[in-house]
Enzyme design. Structure first.
Site, mmCIF file in Angstrom:
data_model
loop_
_atom_site.group_PDB
_atom_site.id
_atom_site.type_symbol
_atom_site.label_atom_id
_atom_site.label_comp_id
_atom_site.label_asym_id
_atom_site.label_seq_id
_atom_site.Cartn_x
_atom_site.Cartn_y
_atom_site.Cartn_z
ATOM 1 N N ASP A 240 0.843 -1.196 0.000
ATOM 2 C CA ASP A 240 0.000 0.000 0.000
ATOM 3 C C ASP A 240 0.877 1.243 0.000
ATOM 4 O O ASP A 240 0.563 2.240 0.654
ATOM 5 C CB ASP A 240 -0.923 -0.010 1.217
ATOM 6 C CG ASP A 240 -2.043 1.033 1.125
ATOM 7 O OD1 ASP A 240 -2.471 1.338 -0.008
ATOM 8 O OD2 ASP A 240 -2.481 1.538 2.171
ATOM 9 N N ASP A 257 3.369 2.216 8.211
ATOM 10 C CA ASP A 257 2.109 1.579 7.804
ATOM 11 C C ASP A 257 2.355 0.325 6.980
ATOM 12 O O ASP A 257 2.088 0.278 5.781
ATOM 13 C CB ASP A 257 1.233 2.564 7.015
ATOM 14 C CG ASP A 257 0.705 3.689 7.879
ATOM 15 O OD1 ASP A 257 0.681 3.518 9.111
ATOM 16 O OD2 ASP A 257 0.322 4.737 7.333
#
Length: 311
Positions: A240, A257
């Site tokens: 991502d 993340d």
């Protein structure tokens, strides 16, 4: 690019075997946190209102522990606010300090939402290649039962903790990649190094917030390529990647993340996730003026797939 920051042979991937098979101990050891308060919770200071440090109940990050990290069991964790709120998790700012001393540190505490309030985008695709050994748990996750959704949440936390641990160890040895130090994992709560100004509590800016000049952009792109090479050689794609989950602190690019990290070997969609990561970040740097001969997403993708053993 193939010659820089090579990993030892023992850290190369074997085709068809999922790295996430080895991560389930993190999930099993931390699951006790989901069954209610611990004995420590009952002994929090009623006047201060801050709980004791959960260090002794958690899975710890890699040793040696950083000098700034407070590991004293007498420390207390003080909530300072929310750094980021997202669909999958909220990130809180916490100060861990020993009362009546000047020993303290700031931590970013990532708390994954419970099974009724969280939603990972296209999580079935990311989870391919991650399998727990118990068939009952696999069926629960496939059926998205309440128990299965909780297992999935635990898998995201355990996967992020495991990959941060590995990347931290590689980065501390080679300098080729920087990630927040993974302090501890307890159930679906992940404590991380706070990346930013420890005095003010101001988090480091995201890459998307910056408008670097050409020389700075070129330097950041080089750092990013080095980091992507490290991930590929370890068999990973971020999954991502975007300018919104890259921080810039003291001139260094920091990857954040990583719960949706993808095993590019075991996951059939792994090469597609990797190619998408490269396209997104390459487009951002191209829009900031880096020429096509420096930012070549197709060429970089082929190099990364080769480093992952898929070419």
């Amino acid at each position: 690019m193939r010659e820089s920051h090579d990993l030892p042979a023992r850290e190369r991937r074997t085709r068809g075997r999922s790295r996430f098979d080895d991560e389930q101990p993190f999930l099993r050891r931390g699951r006790a946190a989901d069954h209610g308060p611990t004995e420590q919770d009952d002994t929090a200071d009623p006047e201060a209102g801050d709980p004791w440090s959960s260090w002794d109940a958690a899975v710890h990050g890699p040793e040696p522990y950083p000098d700034w990290l407070v590991t004293d069991l007498a420390a207390r964790d003080t909530e300072l606010g929310v750094l980021k709120s997202g669909k999958e998790a909220d990130v809180h700012l916490v100060r861990r300090g020993v009362p009546d001393t000047d020993r303290s540190c700031l931590l970013a505490v990532k708390r994954y939402r419970d099974s009724h309030h969280r939603l990972f985008h296209r999580d079935a695709g990311y989870l391919e290649g991650r399998r727990v050994r118990r068939s009952r748990e696999n069926r629960a996750m496939a059926g998205r039962t309440a128990f299965g959704r909780q297992l999935i949440a635990g898998q995201w936390a355990a996967a992020e903790f495991a990959v941060l641990t590995r990347l931290w160890e590689i980065g501390s040895r080679t300098g080729a990649v920087r990630v927040p130090y993974p302090v501890q994992l307890l159930g679906t709560e992940l404590m991380l190094e706070f990346v930013g100004d420890a005095e003010s509590g101001q988090a480091a800016p995201r890459l998307a917030q910056l408008r670097p000049d050409p020389d700075s952009a070129r330097n950041l792109w080089t750092q990013l390529v080095d980091a992507l090479l490290v991930l590929a050689r370890a068999g990973y794609a971020h999954g991502d990647l975007s300018p919104y989950n890259l921080l810039v602190h003291d001139g260094r690019l920091v990857l954040i993340d990583l719960p949706q990290v993808v095993d590019v070997v075991a996951n059939p969609q792994g090469p597609e996730f990797l190619a998408r990561d490269v396209r997104v970040v390459a487009a951002w740097f191209a829009a900031r003026g880096l020429p096509p001969d420096e930012v070549d997403p197709a060429g970089l993708t082929e190099v990364l797939l080769g480093e992952a053993g898929l070419r």
